[in-house]
Design an enzyme around this catalytic site. Structure first.
Site, PDB file in Angstrom:
ATOM      1  N   LYS A  82       0.850  -1.185   0.000  1.00 43.47           N
ATOM      2  CA  LYS A  82       0.000   0.000   0.000  1.00 43.47           C
ATOM      3  C   LYS A  82       0.889   1.239   0.000  1.00 43.47           C
ATOM      4  CE  LYS A  82      -3.872   2.023   2.618  1.00 43.47           C
ATOM      5  NZ  LYS A  82      -4.782   1.789   3.758  1.00 43.47           N
ATOM      6  N   SER A 157      -9.472   1.499   2.912  1.00 40.72           N
ATOM      7  CA  SER A 157      -8.681   2.353   2.035  1.00 40.72           C
ATOM      8  C   SER A 157      -7.599   1.607   1.255  1.00 40.72           C
ATOM      9  CB  SER A 157      -8.008   3.468   2.857  1.00 40.72           C
ATOM     10  OG  SER A 157      -7.134   2.925   3.831  1.00 40.72           O
ATOM     11  N   SER A 181      -9.769  -1.174   6.906  1.00 45.83           N
ATOM     12  CA  SER A 181      -9.211  -0.908   5.584  1.00 45.83           C
ATOM     13  C   SER A 181      -8.385  -2.022   4.969  1.00 45.83           C
ATOM     14  CB  SER A 181      -8.385   0.380   5.615  1.00 45.83           C
ATOM     15  OG  SER A 181      -9.220   1.493   5.840  1.00 45.83           O
TER      16      SER A 181
END
Length: 471
Positions: A82, A157, A181
Site C-alpha cells: 500500500k 482504504s 481498511s
C-alpha cells in the site's frame, strides 16, 4: 509445463515450492507479472508505482537460490505494498498530490522484514487519499476498480492491495486497517485479509491516520499464505512506540487441524442487523458449513455496541485531524473534497468527548472478552452490504449522513480497531451478480493462529475460486 499465466494465479505456498525446487525462476515470475500489470492495470488502476528494480531483485533471488541460499517461503515471491508504507528510493504518495514527489530515505520496518525474507517488492499500490475512506475511490491517482466488476468499488482504504491480489497482479500485499481498511477491500474483492492484534506488526515508517487505531496487515488469496506473511511480519520493533512485546510464533501451526468441538460464537446483537439479503443467506450457509465441520455454535451477547462504534468514530476523527492539520493549512487546495470535508468534521468534537472515547477502549476489550469467555472465536459477516458502484454514496434516497455508505462499510469491522482484537476475513460466497461476500472471524488478543485454523477448514470446505485471471 503449464502456461506461465496459470502460475500467476497460484498461491504463495504453491509458487514458493516451484521456486525452491528450481522448476520456475523468479525472473520468469516477475517478468510475467510485470507483463500482466502492463496489460491489465490500465483497467484496474491498482498500482501507483512499479518498482524499477523488481527484475534486478528477481535475478539476485535466482542467483541466491541457485547457490543453495534459500531464505524461506517468501524468497522470490512478488509482494505489493500500500502506498502509505515507506520504501527507500521509491516514491510513496499516500494517494495524495501533496506527496506525489515524496521519496523516502529509508524503508518501513515491514519492508525491511520482507526484503530480509527474500520477497520481491513489485510496486506501490493505490490507496484512498491519506487512507481516510472505506470506499477506495478517492485517490489523486483515480479510483481503483473491482476485478469482479469494473463498475464497482473495491472498498478502502487499501483499495489497490485488495484488487491487485484478487486480479493476480501480485501474490500478496500489505494494507493498513484503521476502521477495516484491510478487511473491507479483502471482502469486496474476494480475498483473505488479517487485522492482527494491535501492536503485533510494526507501524514504523507507515504514514499514520489514527495512532490509536492503525494496524498493518497482510492480504492474500489463501489462509495459508496469510499466515506465511504474518510469520515474516511479526517482530517487536523498538521504533514503534505502540509495539506489543510478544513471543514470535508460527501462525500456521494450527492450519490443517480439524475444528471438531471448537466453540464459535454468533453475536446476538449488532452484527446481524440490517444485512443485505444475499449477505444474510451466505452467512447462514457459512454457519452450516462450520457445524458440518464439527464446530459447536453458540449465541453470545455483545452489549453497548453502538456506543463503542461511536467512540471509534470520535477517536478516528480527532486523531486524523491532528495528523493532517498542518497539511490542511499548508496545502488547502490539494485535497479531495470528500476527504477534506470528513477531516473538518473533527472540529465539532470537544476534548472531553475524545477523552471519554479513549476510556471506552477498555470497555470494548471487556465486552469482547466477555463474549469470548466460553467460545474460541466469534463469526460475523465482514460487510453488511454488497460492493456498491464507484462513487455511489448513499444507501437510500434520504442522502443524510446516517445513510452514507462509509458507515455501512466500516460498521462490522471498526469495533475491533477500537479494542485491537485480531480479525480475519475470508471469502464465503458470491452474490447473484458474482460479487464476493466475506465472513469475519474475531478472536482473543494474540490468538491469530486459532482464526487461521478455523478459516482454513472453512476455506477448504467452500473451495471457492478466488484468483481473477480474466478481467
Amino acid at each position: 509445463m503449464e502456461p506461465l499465466e496459470n502460475f500467476l494465479s497460484k498461491s504463495i505456498s504453491e509458487i514458493g515450492n516451484e521456486i525452491r525446487n528450481k522448476r520456475l525462476s523468479v525472473f520468469e515470475i516477475v517478468s510475467g507479472l510485470l507483463d500482466r500489470i502492463n496489460r491489465l492495470d490500465k483497467h484496474l488502476n491498482t498500482f501507483i508505482t512499479i518498482n524499477p528494480e523488481a527484475l534486478e531483485m528477481a535475478e539476485k533471488a535466482d542467483e541466491e537460490i541457485g547457490l543453495g541460499k534459500y531464505r524461506g517461503p517468501l524468497h522470490g515471491i512478488p509482494i505489493g505494498l500500500k502506498d502509505l508504507i515507506d520504501t527507500k528510493s521509491i516514491k510513496t504518495t499516500m494517494g495524495s498530490g501533496i506527496y506525489k514527489n515524496n521519496i523516502p530515505s529509508e524503508d518501513a520496518t515491514v519492508v525491511e522484514q520482507l526484503k530480509k525474507s527474500g520477497a520481491i517488492i513489485i510496486g506501490k499500490l493505490n490507496t484512498h487519499q491519506m487512507a481516510y475512506g472505506p470506499t477506495g475511490d478517492r485517490s489523486y491517482y483515480g479510483p481503483v476498480r473491482n476485478p469482479h466488476d469494473l463498475s464497482k468499488m473495491t472498498g478502502g482504504s487499501s483499495s489497490g492491495s485488495g484488487a491487485a491480489v484478487a486480479a493476480c497482479l501480485c501474490y500478496g500485499a500489505l494494507g493498513t486497517d484503521t476502521s477495516g481498511s484491510v478487511r473491507i477491500p479483502a471482502s469486496f474483492c474476494g480475498i483473505v485479509g488479517m487485522k492482527p492484534t494491535y501492536g503485533t506488526v510494526s507501524k514504523h515508517g507507515v504514514y499514520p491516520l489514527s495512532w490509536t487505531l492503525d494496524h498493518v496487515g497482510p492480504m492474500t488469496r489463501t489462509i495459508k499464505d496469510n499466515a506465511i506473511l504474518m510469520n515474516i511480519l511479526q517482530e517487536y520493533d523498538r521504533k514503534d512506540c505502540d509495539a506489543l512485546s510478544r513471543k514470535n510464533e508460527d501462525y500456521s501451526r494450527l492450519i490443517g487441524k480439524n475444528i471438531n468441538k471448537v466453540r464459535i460464537g454468533i453475536p446476538k446483537q449488532f452484527y446481524l442487523d440490517k444485512l443485505n439479503e444475499e449477505v444474510k443467506v451466505a452467512f447462514n450457509k457459512t454457519i452450516s458449513h462450520l457445524k458440518e465441520s464439527g464446530a459447536e455454535m453458540k449465541e453470545v451477547n455483545l452489549l453497548n455496541m453502538e456506543k463503542l462504534s461511536d467512540a471509534q468514530k470520535i477517536i478516528l476523527r480527532s486523531e486524523a485531524y491532528a495528523t493532517h492539520e498542518k497539511n490542511l493549512n499548508d496545502f488547502p487546495d490539494l485535497w479531495d473534497d470528500e476527504v477534506k470535508e470528513r477531516l473538518m468534521t473533527a472540529l465539532q468534537d470537544r476534548g472531553f468527548e475524545y477523552a471519554n472515547a479513549l476510556r471506552l477502549r477498555d470497555s470494548a476489550k471487556k465486552v469482547f472478552n466477555d463474549a469470548l469467555e466460553n467460545v474460541d472465536a466469534l463469526v460475523t459477516p465482514t460487510m453488511s452490504i454488497l460492493p456498491p458502484k464507484i462513487n455511489e454514496r448513499y444507501l437510500s434516497h434520504n442522502k443524510t449522513d446516517d445513510d452514507h455508505i462509509r458507515w455501512a462499510n466500516i460498521k462490522l469491522t471498526a469495533p475491533t480497531n477500537l479494542n485491537g482484537f485480531p480479525s480475519l476475513t475470508l471469502p464465503c460466497s458470491f452474490s447473484s451478480e458474482d460479487m464476493p461476500i466475506g465472513v469475519q472471524l474475531i478472536g482473543r488478543e494474540m490468538e491469530e493462529a486459532k482464526l487461521y485454523q478455523i478459516g482454513y477448514v472453512l476455506e477448504q470446505q467452500l473451495s471457492l475460486d478466488v484468483g481473477k485471471l480474466s478481467i
